[in-house]
Write a protein that holds these residues in place. Structure first.
Motif, short mmCIF file in Angstrom:
data_model
loop_
_atom_site.label_atom_id
_atom_site.label_comp_id
_atom_site.label_asym_id
_atom_site.label_seq_id
_atom_site.Cartn_x
_atom_site.Cartn_y
_atom_site.Cartn_z
N GLN A 1 0.85 -1.20 0.00
CA GLN A 1 0.00 0.00 0.00
C GLN A 1 0.88 1.25 0.00
O GLN A 1 1.15 1.84 1.04
N PRO A 2 1.38 1.67 -1.14
CA PRO A 2 2.30 2.82 -1.17
C PRO A 2 1.68 4.10 -0.63
O PRO A 2 2.40 4.96 -0.11
N ASN A 3 0.39 4.25 -0.71
CA ASN A 3 -0.25 5.48 -0.22
C ASN A 3 -0.28 5.59 1.30
O ASN A 3 -0.57 6.65 1.85
N LEU A 4 -0.01 4.47 1.98
CA LEU A 4 -0.08 4.49 3.45
C LEU A 4 1.18 5.00 4.10
O LEU A 4 1.15 5.46 5.24
N ALA A 5 2.31 4.88 3.44
CA ALA A 5 3.60 5.19 4.06
C ALA A 5 3.66 6.56 4.72
O ALA A 5 4.12 6.68 5.86
N PRO A 6 3.20 7.64 4.08
CA PRO A 6 3.30 8.96 4.73
C PRO A 6 2.47 9.07 6.00
O PRO A 6 2.77 9.89 6.87
N GLU A 7 1.42 8.26 6.10
CA GLU A 7 0.51 8.40 7.24
C GLU A 7 0.87 7.46 8.40
O GLU A 7 0.40 7.65 9.53
N LEU A 8 1.66 6.45 8.11
CA LEU A 8 1.84 5.38 9.08
C LEU A 8 2.42 5.86 10.41
O LEU A 8 1.94 5.49 11.48
N GLY A 9 3.45 6.70 10.37
CA GLY A 9 4.07 7.17 11.60
C GLY A 9 3.10 7.91 12.49
O GLY A 9 3.03 7.68 13.70
N VAL B 1 -0.16 7.69 12.49
CA VAL B 1 -1.20 6.79 12.99
C VAL B 1 -0.67 5.98 14.17
O VAL B 1 -1.35 5.83 15.19
N VAL B 2 0.56 5.44 14.05
CA VAL B 2 1.14 4.66 15.14
C VAL B 2 1.24 5.50 16.41
O VAL B 2 0.88 5.08 17.50
N THR B 3 1.74 6.74 16.26
CA THR B 3 1.88 7.63 17.41
C THR B 3 0.53 7.91 18.06
O THR B 3 0.39 7.88 19.28
N SER B 4 -0.49 8.19 17.25
CA SER B 4 -1.80 8.52 17.79
C SER B 4 -2.43 7.35 18.51
O SER B 4 -3.24 7.53 19.42
N LEU B 5 -2.05 6.12 18.14
CA LEU B 5 -2.61 4.93 18.78
C LEU B 5 -1.92 4.59 20.09
O LEU B 5 -2.57 4.17 21.05
N LEU C 1 -1.94 5.17 25.35
CA LEU C 1 -1.61 4.04 26.22
C LEU C 1 -0.37 4.31 27.05
O LEU C 1 0.18 3.40 27.68
N GLU C 2 0.08 5.58 27.05
CA GLU C 2 1.27 6.01 27.78
C GLU C 2 2.51 5.26 27.29
O GLU C 2 3.37 4.86 28.08
N ALA C 3 2.57 5.04 25.98
CA ALA C 3 3.75 4.45 25.34
C ALA C 3 4.23 5.41 24.27
O ALA C 3 3.47 6.24 23.76
N PHE C 4 5.53 5.33 23.95
CA PHE C 4 6.14 6.27 23.00
C PHE C 4 6.99 5.49 22.00
O PHE C 4 7.66 4.53 22.37
N ALA C 5 6.96 5.93 20.75
CA ALA C 5 7.72 5.26 19.69
C ALA C 5 8.91 6.11 19.28
O ALA C 5 8.86 7.35 19.30
#
Length: 340
Positions: A25-33, A35-39, A43-47
Motif C-alpha cells: 500500500q504505497p499510499n499508506l507510508a506517509p501516514e503510518l508514523g 497513525v502509530v503515534t496517535s494509537l 496508552l502512555e507508550a512512545f515510539a
C-alpha cells in the motif's frame, strides 16, 4: 466506479502478515508514523526510530521530548541523553535485535532529571539500518509493587505474631494447634448433644462442612508451611464469625465443621455466604505471596435434611463435594428428601 472498491489494493495471495499488506500500500507510508503515534500515546507508550548508521534518533513521539527533557531531541544519540553505562545497555540490546532479526523486549533503568525511572522497551528491526522502539514507563507501577510487597511483609509478620500468642494461650486446652478450633472428638460429642436438644425442644439447627480449596498456582510451590498458614487463617475466620452457642471444629486435614444452633437452612446459607465472601477478601501471606483463602461449603439442616447423625454428615459432605465439583469458592445446600 465500483462502490465496493477501496483506495488501497485488495489483499493478494501470499500477503499473510500486516507488514506484507502495508508494503503493498504505497499510499499508506506517509501516514503510518502519525497513525502509530496517535494509537500508542494514549496508552502512555512512545515510539522512536534510530538510525544504526549514525546512532542518532530520526523519529520520536512527542511524549519523548518531555521524557528526556529536551524539546528538540530528534537527532541526538543515546550518549547525548543518557549516562555511559546506560548507553552500553541500550547498544547491547540493539545488537541482539539486529543479529536475531526479531523483536526483543528489555528492561532499562535510567537517571533522568535526577530521578531514577524504569522502562520496558520493545524493539524490532526496521529494514537493514533502523530500529523501531516502543517505550513504556513502569516507574510508578514498580513503586506500587514495592509498597505492596512491604505491606504484605508487615501483614505476614503480624499474622505470625498473632498465631504465636494464640498457641501460647491455648496450650493444654485440647484444641487443634494449627487452627485453634475444637478437634473431631469434641465435634462428634457436640453434634450428638445438639441432635438430642433439638429433638426434645422441637427446633432446628444447621451443620456446615467446609473444605479448603486448592492453593492458587502461584502458591503451590510453598509446601507444607502454606497449608499451615491457611489452617491458621481459617481458624481466625471461624472464631470471628461464630457465636458462643455455635461449635466450630477442625474435623480433617483440610476439613472443618460448624454447628449453628437454632438456625434454619436459609439463615445458615446466608451466614455462610457472608463468611465465604469474607474469606475471599482475606490476605494470607507467606514469603511475600498472598495465597488468599478460598473455601467450599456444604450446608444441611436438622431435621429437614436428615434426622440422624450419619445421614446429616453425609448430606453436608455430598454438598461440599458438589461445591468443589463446580469449581470451588461456593456454598451449596444439601438436598432435602421428598417424603410422599
Amino acid at each position: 466506479m465500483d462502490s465496493s472498491a477501496t483506495p488501497f489494493e485488495d489483499a493478494k495471495p501470499g500477503q499473510d502478515s500486516l507488514a506484507e499488506w502495508l508494503a503493498a500500500q504505497p499510499n499508506l507510508a506517509p501516514e503510518l508514523g502519525a497513525v502509530v503515534t496517535s494509537l500508542i500515546e494514549p496508552l502512555e507508550a512512545f515510539a522512536a526510530v534510530k538510525s544504526l548508521v549514525s546512532g542518532r534518533y530520526v523519529y520520536g513521539s512527542p511524549g519523548l521530548s518531555a521524557l528526556f527533557g529536551r524539546e528538540h531531541w530528534v537527532g541526538c544519540s543515546d550518549s547525548d541523553l543518557m549516562r555511559a553505562d546506560e548507553v552500553i545497555g541500550m547498544r547491547r540490546v540493539e545488537q541482539a535485535v539486529m543479529a536475531q532479526r526479531t523483536q526483543v523486549v528489555s528492561e532499562h533503568r535510567l537517571d533522568l532529571a535526577g530521578r531514577r525511572r524504569e522502562f520496558t522497551v520493545s524493539r524490532a528491526p526496521l529494514g537493514a539500518e533502523h530500529i523501531l522502539s516502543v517505550w513504556r514507563e513502569r516507574t510508578e507501577e514498580r513503586h506500587r509493587e514495592s509498597h505492596l510487597q512491604r505491606a504484605l511483609q508487615q501483614i505476614e509478620q503480624q499474622q505470625k505474631t498473632i498465631e504465636q500468642i494464640r498457641r501460647e494461650l491455648q496450650q493444654g486446652s485440647g484444641r487443634d494447634d494449627m487452627s485453634g478450633l475444637y478437634l473431631r472428638a469434641q465435634f462428634d460429642d457436640q453434634l450428638l448433644r445438639e441432635i438430642d436438644l433439638s429433638t426434645r425442644e422441637h427446633r432446628e439447627f444447621a451443620l456446615v462442612i467446609i473444605a479448603l480449596d486448592p492453593l492458587p498456582t502461584s502458591a503451590q510451590a510453598l509446601g507444607e508451611e502454606a497449608d499451615h498458614r491457611l489452617l491458621e487463617g481459617m481458624g481466625r475466620m471461624l472464631r470471628a464469625n461464630t457465636r458462643a452457642m455455635d461449635a466450630a471444629c477442625r474435623i480433617g486435614e483440610r476439613r472443618f465443621a460448624v454447628l449453628l444452633s437454632g438456625v434454619g437452612l436459609a439463615t445458615a446459607h446466608a451466614r455462610m455466604e457472608q463468611l465465604r465472601r469474607q474469606c475471599t477478601a482475606q490476605i494470607i501471606v507467606l514469603n511475600g505471596v498472598d495465597m488468599g483463602l478460598s473455601i467450599s461449603m456444604g450446608v444441611s439442616s436438622f431435621p429437614h435434611t436428615a434426622s440422624k447423625q450419619d445421614e446429616l454428615l453425609s448430606a453436608s459432605e455430598s454438598a461440599v463435594q458438589e461445591a468443589q465439583r463446580r469449581g470451588g469458592n461456593q456454598v451449596v445446600l444439601a438436598s432435602i428428601p421428598f417424603v410422599s
